[in-house]
Design a protein around this motif. Structure first.
Motif, PDB file in Angstrom:
ATOM      1  N   THR A 184       9.105  19.604 -36.196  1.00 43.17           N
ATOM      2  CA  THR A 184       8.702  20.806 -35.222  1.00 43.17           C
ATOM      3  C   THR A 184       8.305  21.615 -35.340  1.00 43.17           C
ATOM      4  N   GLY A 185       8.417  22.308 -36.263  1.00 49.22           N
ATOM      5  CA  GLY A 185       7.905  23.674 -37.288  1.00 49.22           C
ATOM      6  C   GLY A 185       6.213  23.624 -37.679  1.00 49.22           C
ATOM      7  N   SER A 186       5.842  21.670 -38.050  1.00 53.02           N
ATOM      8  CA  SER A 186       4.921  21.779 -38.486  1.00 53.02           C
ATOM      9  C   SER A 186       3.040  22.016 -37.257  1.00 53.02           C
ATOM     10  N   ILE A 187       4.508  21.357 -36.038  1.00 57.57           N
ATOM     11  CA  ILE A 187       3.478  20.734 -34.753  1.00 57.57           C
ATOM     12  C   ILE A 187       3.512  22.353 -34.290  1.00 57.57           C
ATOM     13  N   ALA A 188       4.424  23.516 -34.254  1.00 54.37           N
ATOM     14  CA  ALA A 188       4.277  24.339 -33.657  1.00 54.37           C
ATOM     15  C   ALA A 188       3.356  25.468 -34.356  1.00 54.37           C
ATOM     16  N   GLN A 189       3.441  24.652 -35.488  1.00 45.06           N
ATOM     17  CA  GLN A 189       2.768  25.780 -36.268  1.00 45.06           C
ATOM     18  C   GLN A 189       0.988  25.254 -35.655  1.00 45.06           C
TER      19      GLN A 189
END
Length: 104
Positions: free
Chosen positions: A73-78
């Motif tokens: 989730t964090g990498s996609i959101a970044q």
């Protein structure tokens, strides 16, 4: 930039209009980029916090899966944040290049 350097110290009225237009377009693009970044950062923080809280609330057996979801989730959101932030600048640069390429 080549056209700017070719104009030398005394650019024509057409060159001055083009510089003014490019200046205002760049200011507008960076303003849009800043707004997109601010809005996207809020969304990013919410998504990451939601994913992080799922780790904290998960049972000990489910924490590994929750941790994987957190990183994904964090990498996609970044990636989405960066794409949304840089999109106005890229779109303006591409439009300028097309316009200047046609005017020759």
């Amino acid at each position: 930039l080549w056209g700017m350097s070719a104009a030398g110290l005394s650019p024509s009225a057409k060159d001055k209009r083009e510089y003014d237009r490019m200046w205002s377009e760049k200011v507008n693009a960076f303003s849009q980029s800043g707004m997109a970044f601010s809005t996207g950062l809020l969304v990013y923080q919410q998504k990451v916090w939601r994913a992080f809280s799922s780790i904290w609330l998960a049972s000990s057996g489910a924490q590994a899966n929750a941790l994987q979801r957190f990183w994904k989730t964090g990498s996609i959101a970044q990636e989405n944040l960066l794409r949304a932030s840089l999109s106005p600048i890229r779109n303006t640069a591409v439009a300028n290049a097309r316009r200047l390429g046609r005017s020759k």
